[in-house]
Design a protein around this motif. Structure first.
Motif, PDB file in Angstrom:
ATOM      1  N   ASP A   1       0.804  -1.222   0.000  1.00  0.00           N
ATOM      2  CA  ASP A   1       0.000   0.000   0.000  1.00  0.00           C
ATOM      3  C   ASP A   1       0.837   1.273   0.000  1.00  0.00           C
ATOM      4  O   ASP A   1       0.336   2.350  -0.337  1.00  0.00           O
ATOM      5  CB  ASP A   1      -0.922   0.030   1.226  1.00  0.00           C
ATOM      6  N   CYS A   2       2.097   1.170   0.412  1.00  0.00           N
ATOM      7  CA  CYS A   2       2.945   2.358   0.543  1.00  0.00           C
ATOM      8  C   CYS A   2       4.386   1.931   0.341  1.00  0.00           C
ATOM      9  O   CYS A   2       4.777   0.834   0.754  1.00  0.00           O
ATOM     10  CB  CYS A   2       2.753   2.970   1.928  1.00  0.00           C
ATOM     11  N   SER A   3       5.174   2.771  -0.279  1.00  0.00           N
ATOM     12  CA  SER A   3       6.560   2.416  -0.601  1.00  0.00           C
ATOM     13  C   SER A   3       7.354   2.013   0.630  1.00  0.00           C
ATOM     14  O   SER A   3       7.247   2.618   1.694  1.00  0.00           O
ATOM     15  CB  SER A   3       7.261   3.603  -1.273  1.00  0.00           C
ATOM     16  N   GLY A   4       8.188   0.973   0.461  1.00  0.00           N
ATOM     17  CA  GLY A   4       9.101   0.554   1.514  1.00  0.00           C
ATOM     18  C   GLY A   4      10.551   0.709   1.090  1.00  0.00           C
ATOM     19  O   GLY A   4      11.442   0.106   1.698  1.00  0.00           O
ATOM     20  N   THR A   5      10.790   1.513   0.057  1.00  0.00           N
ATOM     21  CA  THR A   5      12.134   1.712  -0.480  1.00  0.00           C
ATOM     22  C   THR A   5      12.800   2.925   0.167  1.00  0.00           C
ATOM     23  O   THR A   5      12.212   4.002   0.231  1.00  0.00           O
ATOM     24  CB  THR A   5      12.076   1.917  -2.007  1.00  0.00           C
ATOM     25  N   ASN A   6      14.031   2.731   0.626  1.00  0.00           N
ATOM     26  CA  ASN A   6      14.813   3.811   1.253  1.00  0.00           C
ATOM     27  C   ASN A   6      14.120   4.393   2.485  1.00  0.00           C
ATOM     28  O   ASN A   6      13.981   5.609   2.650  1.00  0.00           O
ATOM     29  CB  ASN A   6      15.109   4.929   0.243  1.00  0.00           C
ATOM     30  N   VAL A   7      13.680   3.496   3.363  1.00  0.00           N
ATOM     31  CA  VAL A   7      13.082   3.931   4.633  1.00  0.00           C
ATOM     32  C   VAL A   7      14.153   4.604   5.488  1.00  0.00           C
ATOM     33  O   VAL A   7      15.254   4.083   5.661  1.00  0.00           O
ATOM     34  CB  VAL A   7      12.473   2.735   5.379  1.00  0.00           C
ATOM     35  N   LYS A   8      13.820   5.783   5.997  1.00  0.00           N
ATOM     36  CA  LYS A   8      14.729   6.523   6.879  1.00  0.00           C
ATOM     37  C   LYS A   8      14.062   6.670   8.250  1.00  0.00           C
ATOM     38  O   LYS A   8      13.279   7.589   8.467  1.00  0.00           O
ATOM     39  CB  LYS A   8      15.026   7.901   6.300  1.00  0.00           C
ATOM     40  N   PRO A   9      14.341   5.759   9.165  1.00  0.00           N
ATOM     41  CA  PRO A   9      13.702   5.843  10.489  1.00  0.00           C
ATOM     42  C   PRO A   9      14.253   7.010  11.309  1.00  0.00           C
ATOM     43  O   PRO A   9      15.440   7.332  11.241  1.00  0.00           O
ATOM     44  CB  PRO A   9      14.055   4.503  11.127  1.00  0.00           C
ATOM     45  N   ILE A  10      13.361   7.630  12.064  1.00  0.00           N
ATOM     46  CA  ILE A  10      13.722   8.767  12.910  1.00  0.00           C
ATOM     47  C   ILE A  10      13.232   8.491  14.330  1.00  0.00           C
ATOM     48  O   ILE A  10      12.075   8.117  14.530  1.00  0.00           O
ATOM     49  CB  ILE A  10      13.078  10.067  12.391  1.00  0.00           C
ATOM     50  N   ILE A  11      14.113   8.663  15.306  1.00  0.00           N
ATOM     51  CA  ILE A  11      13.710   8.522  16.706  1.00  0.00           C
ATOM     52  C   ILE A  11      13.369   9.891  17.278  1.00  0.00           C
ATOM     53  O   ILE A  11      14.180  10.820  17.221  1.00  0.00           O
ATOM     54  CB  ILE A  11      14.825   7.875  17.549  1.00  0.00           C
ATOM     55  N   HIS A  12      12.182  10.015  17.820  1.00  0.00           N
ATOM     56  CA  HIS A  12      11.736  11.246  18.474  1.00  0.00           C
ATOM     57  C   HIS A  12      11.800  10.984  19.979  1.00  0.00           C
ATOM     58  O   HIS A  12      10.897  10.375  20.560  1.00  0.00           O
ATOM     59  CB  HIS A  12      10.316  11.607  18.041  1.00  0.00           C
ATOM     60  N   ARG A  13      12.888  11.399  20.597  1.00  0.00           N
ATOM     61  CA  ARG A  13      13.134  11.103  22.000  1.00  0.00           C
ATOM     62  C   ARG A  13      12.171  11.883  22.907  1.00  0.00           C
ATOM     63  O   ARG A  13      11.871  13.056  22.643  1.00  0.00           O
ATOM     64  CB  ARG A  13      14.572  11.471  22.371  1.00  0.00           C
ATOM     65  N   ALA A  14      11.713  11.202  23.945  1.00  0.00           N
ATOM     66  CA  ALA A  14      10.837  11.827  24.952  1.00  0.00           C
ATOM     67  C   ALA A  14       9.731  12.627  24.265  1.00  0.00           C
ATOM     68  O   ALA A  14       9.587  13.839  24.459  1.00  0.00           O
ATOM     69  CB  ALA A  14      11.647  12.718  25.890  1.00  0.00           C
ATOM     70  N   TYR A  15       8.938  11.957  23.457  1.00  0.00           N
ATOM     71  CA  TYR A  15       7.855  12.590  22.699  1.00  0.00           C
ATOM     72  C   TYR A  15       7.026  13.502  23.610  1.00  0.00           C
ATOM     73  O   TYR A  15       6.616  13.102  24.702  1.00  0.00           O
ATOM     74  CB  TYR A  15       6.978  11.507  22.065  1.00  0.00           C
ATOM     75  N   ASP A  16       6.795  14.725  23.133  1.00  0.00           N
ATOM     76  CA  ASP A  16       6.171  15.745  23.986  1.00  0.00           C
ATOM     77  C   ASP A  16       4.670  15.923  23.772  1.00  0.00           C
ATOM     78  O   ASP A  16       4.055  16.815  24.365  1.00  0.00           O
ATOM     79  CB  ASP A  16       6.880  17.088  23.794  1.00  0.00           C
ATOM     80  N   GLY A  17       4.065  15.083  22.916  1.00  0.00           N
ATOM     81  CA  GLY A  17       2.629  15.177  22.707  1.00  0.00           C
ATOM     82  C   GLY A  17       2.203  16.087  21.580  1.00  0.00           C
ATOM     83  O   GLY A  17       1.003  16.227  21.310  1.00  0.00           O
ATOM     84  N   SER A  18       3.137  16.696  20.886  1.00  0.00           N
ATOM     85  CA  SER A  18       2.800  17.608  19.785  1.00  0.00           C
ATOM     86  C   SER A  18       2.695  16.837  18.470  1.00  0.00           C
ATOM     87  O   SER A  18       3.040  15.658  18.379  1.00  0.00           O
ATOM     88  CB  SER A  18       3.861  18.695  19.671  1.00  0.00           C
ATOM     89  N   ASP A  19       2.224  17.523  17.419  1.00  0.00           N
ATOM     90  CA  ASP A  19       2.192  16.929  16.087  1.00  0.00           C
ATOM     91  C   ASP A  19       3.622  16.646  15.620  1.00  0.00           C
ATOM     92  O   ASP A  19       4.553  17.398  15.941  1.00  0.00           O
ATOM     93  CB  ASP A  19       1.523  17.874  15.090  1.00  0.00           C
ATOM     94  N   ILE A  20       3.776  15.581  14.855  1.00  0.00           N
ATOM     95  CA  ILE A  20       5.098  15.213  14.341  1.00  0.00           C
ATOM     96  C   ILE A  20       5.135  15.495  12.841  1.00  0.00           C
ATOM     97  O   ILE A  20       4.418  14.859  12.060  1.00  0.00           O
ATOM     98  CB  ILE A  20       5.418  13.728  14.599  1.00  0.00           C
ATOM     99  N   VAL A  21       5.932  16.461  12.442  1.00  0.00           N
ATOM    100  CA  VAL A  21       6.108  16.797  11.025  1.00  0.00           C
ATOM    101  C   VAL A  21       7.243  15.938  10.476  1.00  0.00           C
ATOM    102  O   VAL A  21       8.353  15.933  11.018  1.00  0.00           O
ATOM    103  CB  VAL A  21       6.434  18.293  10.842  1.00  0.00           C
ATOM    104  N   LEU A  22       6.963  15.221   9.397  1.00  0.00           N
ATOM    105  CA  LEU A  22       7.959  14.316   8.833  1.00  0.00           C
ATOM    106  C   LEU A  22       8.829  15.083   7.838  1.00  0.00           C
ATOM    107  O   LEU A  22       8.313  15.655   6.873  1.00  0.00           O
ATOM    108  CB  LEU A  22       7.268  13.125   8.185  1.00  0.00           C
TER     109      LEU A  22
END
Length: 416
Positions: free
Chosen positions: A89-110
């Motif tokens: 359903d969605c591309s799995g090529t060149n996945v770039k994982p990002i760790i958002h440490r101590a998530y603060d509850g705000s929206d996450i802009v990719l």
């Protein structure tokens, strides 16, 4: 038990999601894509490196491995299973994982596509993870938490058990499968070779969730034969299979029996693919319901729609073909209550309250249960599946590791 343990689940997960393992539902081969074996080969190497000497990859893309029993008790052989492929359903090529440490509850802009925003208001579970470390993709691909979170959890649990031989357990079979997302994940599985009596898929979402009920599922293909002719001389002769297909889809109920109008245990009729030419066209449907007997009723409704449309086109014809896919695993699991009971005990020992849940979908465990391996589904933390907004909590994955370790202990303790 885990106080001073340095988990490897996060490092493993970050490594695995960068390997493209997208499966292809239109492929006739098995596995449907050769690249799924790229991850499989790595997993075999890593299993051997931690001391699992019999880890192997077979010709069909399955990874089999064993952690031998270290108890004198007669303990049922338990299988731990996750799938390696990701959704088409969605591309799995060149996945770039990002760790958002101590998530603060705000929206996450990719960052790679700022128009992709994981909005906290749209993801209530994400808000519950405030303070956790959250992993997302970068905005142009899915993440692959479904189901590499499960793969990573099983791998880390295997490492923990081998490093702590004082934890008693029976024989554990590890199974990593291809093509779960195509519905063919256990099609070529050698059950005799697997040699397990009970199993658990690690392919669930919310922390503490234990899923023992899935849809029952059929596929339906309608193949329409029209009459093709040059459009310049087509008056009174041409019968378009494409237009007939469109009319069948347009005649489906719009207020019920569709994914967008149902929830809970409500079933549906869902067209997932349409293709063809004027002369011949095909529509692929998935039919779903928690009550197996209801599948036939949904299929009869669909057949009636097809026949009513065809009445307007006497020169056309159609074939209605039903392909059984999987059945509600609860029908099997209810006969083996200890399987879910032991999982609930293990989840509690991990410090989490178990949540019995249903799956509006299926897992490898659905088919495995009917192949003789009763197999519910345990949480990993994977959420917003098959999308660019997919995410997972590191802390949830760690709790999945702990749950696996407690689970094999429970089976050993309950054995005689």
């Amino acid at each position: 038990m885990f106080t001073n343990y340095k988990y490897s689940v996060t490092d493993r997960f970050l490594r695995y999601v960068q390997i493209d393992t997208q499966s292809d539902p239109l492929s006739a081969s098995f596995p449907s894509t050769a690249k799924q074996k790229d991850l499989a080969r790595l997993l075999v190497q890593e299993l051997q490196a931690i001391g699992v000497t019999d880890a192997e990859l077979d010709e069909h893309g399955y990874v089999y491995a064993t952690i031998p029993a270290n108890t004198d008790k007669t303990v049922p052989v338990i299988c731990l299973c996750s799938h390696m492929d990701t959704s088409s359903d969605c591309s799995g090529t060149n996945v770039k994982p990002i760790i958002h440490r101590a998530y603060d509850g705000s929206d996450i802009v990719l960052p790679d596509d700022p128009s992709q925003v994981i909005r906290a208001a749209e993801h209530p579970y994400l808000l519950q993870k405030k303070g956790n470390d959250i992993i997302t993709a970068s905005g142009t691909t899915l993440l692959g938490a479904d189901n590499k979170a499960g793969v990573a959890a099983i791998m880390d649990a295997a490492r923990f058990l081998l490093q702590h031989p004082g934890i008693r357990h029976g024989a554990i079979r590890i199974l990593f499968t291809p093509d779960e997302e195509t519905g063919r994940g256990v099609e070529k599985l050698d059950m005799t070779k697997l040699g397990a009596q009970y199993g658990y898929t690690l392919d669930g979402g919310e922390l503490g969730s234990l899923e023992d009920e899935t849809f029952s599922a059929d596929g339906v293909k309608i193949t329409i034969q029209g009459v093709g002719i040059h459009p310049g001389t087509a008056k009174g002769k041409l019968v378009s299979a494409i237009k007939i297909a469109g009319e069948i889809v347009a005649a489906l109920p719009t207020d019920r029996l569709s994914p967008e109008t149902t929830e809970g245990r409500e079933g549906f009729i869902h067209p997932v693919r349409i293709h063809g030419t004027v002369e011949q066209a095909e529509i692929d449907f998935i039919i779903r319901d928690f009550v197996t007997a209801e599948l036939a009723n949904h299929e009869q409704l669909l057949r009636g729609i097809m026949e009513k449309v065809l009445l307007r086109y006497p020169e056309a014809s159609a074939i209605f073909a039903v392909n059984p896919q999987y059945r509600n695993m609860k029908e099997v699991l209810d006969q083996h209550p200890q399987v879910c009971a032991h999982a609930e005990t293990a989840i509690r020992r991990a410090g989490v309250e178990p949540l019995r849940m249903i799956i509006r979908g299926g897992t490898d465990g659905s088919r495995l249960s009917f192949m003789g391996l009763p197999c519910p589904n345990i949480f990993t933390g994977e959420m917003a599946l098959h999308s660019k907004h997919e995410y997972v909590s590191i802390q949830d994955m760690q709790k999945a590791v702990e749950t696996i370790v407690h689970l094999v202990q429970v089976w050993e303790e309950e054995a005689r």
